[in-house]
Design a protein around this motif. Structure first.
Motif, PDB file in Angstrom:
ATOM      1  N   LYS A  96       0.818  -1.222   0.000  1.00 29.16           N
ATOM      2  CA  LYS A  96       0.000   0.000   0.000  1.00 29.16           C
ATOM      3  C   LYS A  96       0.846   1.264   0.000  1.00 29.16           C
ATOM      4  CE  LYS A  96      -4.161  -1.876   2.032  1.00 29.16           C
ATOM      5  NZ  LYS A  96      -5.158  -1.812   3.082  1.00 29.16           N
ATOM      6  N   ASP A  97       1.945   1.272   0.761  1.00 27.39           N
ATOM      7  CA  ASP A  97       2.782   2.473   0.833  1.00 27.39           C
ATOM      8  C   ASP A  97       3.392   2.809  -0.526  1.00 27.39           C
ATOM      9  OD1 ASP A  97       2.241   2.765   3.549  1.00 27.39           O
ATOM     10  OD2 ASP A  97       4.029   1.631   4.144  1.00 27.39           O
ATOM     11  N   ARG A 100       0.631   3.912  -3.038  1.00 23.03           N
ATOM     12  CA  ARG A 100       0.149   5.273  -2.782  1.00 23.03           C
ATOM     13  C   ARG A 100       1.161   6.309  -3.281  1.00 23.03           C
ATOM     14  NH1 ARG A 100       1.815   7.998   1.113  1.00 23.03           N
ATOM     15  NH2 ARG A 100       2.303   6.227   2.433  1.00 23.03           N
ATOM     16  N   GLN A 104       0.779   9.113  -6.346  1.00 21.70           N
ATOM     17  CA  GLN A 104       0.897  10.532  -5.984  1.00 21.70           C
ATOM     18  C   GLN A 104       2.120  11.199  -6.626  1.00 21.70           C
ATOM     19  OE1 GLN A 104       0.908  10.489  -1.691  1.00 21.70           O
ATOM     20  NE2 GLN A 104      -1.314  10.354  -1.569  1.00 21.70           N
TER      21      GLN A 104
END
Length: 157
Positions: A96-97, A100, A104
């Motif tokens: 997830k990190d 994300r 971004q």
């Protein structure tokens, strides 16, 4: 400025599709969230269909999820990420990190470049050459499909 789509396509991972041992009783999962924003020229519908197919193949055991994130190498829960929504076999698995920060990167390119620098390998990787400005992978794939793809073997492997 031109982008090297061929290089990115050649560096994306290739997942083996396994033949199911039995007939899977797997339904196409339903998307229960708002429509997605376009990404790399792919529409919300294309992105959702790719997610549905990926989930179905995972649930049927036809694609096997690795244990580590394709960027940071950590053992964490993983999900698909797509740069090319027309080929599920080329989807990296990301924690997830990393996922994300990757999405971004247009707003926070320094954060993305820091992540890449921290995990860069001695060999070229797809994430090291990914653009920090939006690209149109969908448009590129449509263009080359009209004229015949010069690097067909690397995409189908």
């Amino acid at each position: 400025m031109s982008y090297d789509y061929e290089l990115l396509l050649s560096l994306l991972p290739r997942h083996k599709i396994y033949w199911p041992k039995t007939t899977p009783k797997v339904a196409l999962p339903q998307w229960r969230w708002p429509p997605l924003k376009p990404y790399n020229g792919f529409t919300s519908d294309e992105r959702i269909m790719n997610w549905q197919l990926g989930r179905m193949l995972l649930d049927a055991g036809m694609i096997r999820k690795p244990k580590t994130c394709d960027i940071c190498g950590e053992v964490k829960p993983l999900g698909f990420h797509s740069e090319n929504y027309h080929c599920i076999r080329m989807d990296p698995f990301l924690c997830k990190d990393c996922h994300r920060i990757l999405h971004q990167r247009f707003r926070y390119p320094d954060k993305w470049l820091e992540l890449v620098d921290r995990h860069q390998q001695m060999v070229p990787t797809w994430y090291a050459i990914i653009s920090v400005v939006p690209i149109d992978m969908a448009g590129y794939l449509k263009m080359i499909s009209k004229r015949g793809y010069s690097n067909q073997k690397s995409v189908q492997q």
